[in-house]
Write a protein that holds these residues in place. Sequence first.
Motif, short mmCIF file in Angstrom:
data_model
loop_
_atom_site.label_atom_id
_atom_site.label_comp_id
_atom_site.label_asym_id
_atom_site.label_seq_id
_atom_site.Cartn_x
_atom_site.Cartn_y
_atom_site.Cartn_z
N ASN A 18 0.81 -1.22 0.00
CA ASN A 18 0.00 0.00 0.00
C ASN A 18 0.84 1.26 0.00
N SER A 19 2.07 1.17 0.48
CA SER A 19 2.94 2.35 0.51
C SER A 19 4.03 2.29 -0.56
N GLN A 20 3.86 1.38 -1.51
CA GLN A 20 4.86 1.19 -2.56
C GLN A 20 4.21 1.09 -3.93
N VAL A 21 5.00 1.35 -4.93
CA VAL A 21 4.67 0.91 -6.28
C VAL A 21 5.52 -0.32 -6.52
N ARG A 22 4.87 -1.43 -6.82
CA ARG A 22 5.58 -2.68 -7.04
C ARG A 22 5.52 -3.06 -8.52
N ILE A 23 6.69 -3.25 -9.10
CA ILE A 23 6.81 -3.54 -10.52
C ILE A 23 7.55 -4.86 -10.69
N ALA A 24 7.06 -5.71 -11.56
CA ALA A 24 7.80 -6.89 -11.96
C ALA A 24 8.19 -6.71 -13.43
N ILE A 25 9.41 -7.03 -13.75
CA ILE A 25 9.91 -6.92 -15.12
C ILE A 25 10.27 -8.32 -15.60
N ASP A 26 9.72 -8.71 -16.73
CA ASP A 26 10.02 -10.05 -17.25
C ASP A 26 10.14 -9.99 -18.76
N GLY A 27 10.66 -11.05 -19.32
CA GLY A 27 10.93 -11.13 -20.74
C GLY A 27 12.05 -12.12 -20.94
N PHE A 28 12.36 -12.43 -22.18
CA PHE A 28 13.38 -13.43 -22.42
C PHE A 28 14.76 -12.86 -22.13
N ALA A 55 11.25 1.02 0.73
CA ALA A 55 11.38 1.75 -0.53
C ALA A 55 10.02 2.10 -1.09
N GLN A 56 9.94 3.24 -1.77
CA GLN A 56 8.69 3.67 -2.39
C GLN A 56 8.42 2.93 -3.70
N VAL A 57 9.48 2.50 -4.36
CA VAL A 57 9.36 1.72 -5.58
C VAL A 57 10.15 0.42 -5.41
N VAL A 58 9.50 -0.69 -5.61
CA VAL A 58 10.15 -2.00 -5.53
C VAL A 58 10.05 -2.67 -6.90
N ILE A 59 11.17 -3.17 -7.37
CA ILE A 59 11.23 -3.78 -8.69
C ILE A 59 11.68 -5.24 -8.55
N PHE A 60 10.88 -6.16 -9.08
CA PHE A 60 11.28 -7.55 -9.18
C PHE A 60 11.89 -7.75 -10.56
N ASP A 61 13.19 -8.00 -10.61
CA ASP A 61 13.89 -8.22 -11.88
C ASP A 61 13.73 -9.69 -12.26
N ARG A 62 12.85 -9.97 -13.19
CA ARG A 62 12.39 -11.28 -13.67
C ARG A 62 11.27 -11.76 -12.76
N TRP A 63 10.28 -12.47 -13.40
CA TRP A 63 9.09 -12.79 -12.63
C TRP A 63 8.57 -14.18 -12.96
N ILE A 64 7.35 -14.47 -12.54
CA ILE A 64 6.78 -15.82 -12.57
C ILE A 64 6.72 -16.43 -13.98
N PRO A 65 6.37 -15.69 -15.04
CA PRO A 65 6.34 -16.34 -16.36
C PRO A 65 7.65 -17.03 -16.73
N SER A 66 8.77 -16.43 -16.36
CA SER A 66 10.05 -17.07 -16.67
C SER A 66 10.20 -18.41 -15.97
#
Length: 218
Positions: free
Chosen positions: A8-18, A97-108
């Motif tokens: 609720n206090s963050q923007v959470r981003i997941a980044i995925d792709g080959f 952190a206000q922005v959290v980034i997951f580098d690579r995600w579930i589809p991989s």
Amino acid sequence: MKQHGGANSQVRIAIDGFDGSGKTTLAHGIEQACASSKISCQVIGRKANNSSAPIGALTDLILQSDGRLRPLTPSADAHIRLARLHERIALADNSVAQVVIFDRWIPSDLSRISDATKTTHEADFELASELANIDVLMMLRTSFDTAWNRIEARSNSMSPGERLGRTHNESLFERLELMFRLEWMTKVLQIESTESEAATLSSAWIQIEMLREGKGLR
């Protein structure tokens, strides 16, 4: 600025792709853009140097299995991937952190396990996806030829799986495309990453600004 963690206090981003699509490059670009805007940011990757020792150890097991160096049983493979996923979610939950980034995600992860194993454990991955509370999954799109050229350009740092060659990796590329189409894989934003790094970052940053504004994190 809020001083506690949680979705609720963050923007959470997941980044995925080959592999070679520019995931880590984009994550670092967002991290730098956040720093320039005085926004706290944490990238949660899959290796010890950008996550934690337990996550790094689990990742080493997976990389060796993906490269057929020390193959895991199908069930062990899925459970180790799920354990790593929950460790990463816990890091996000404890982050301020206000922005959290997951580098690579579930589809991989799903693209690298067998169909039978995916069927058995898909509900577990879906539950983890819900627990992660990500705001957007940024899917970096590029052609396989472009991705493979980028992989070959860093031949001295290929993963064991990448070293299995073009044909093997092209089948993984096609399988990954299917994972993004799962019914429960929501909040997916496709970003073309064949163009410049600046253009890819710009597309991602516009989305982040919108999400921050929507959560009142100004």
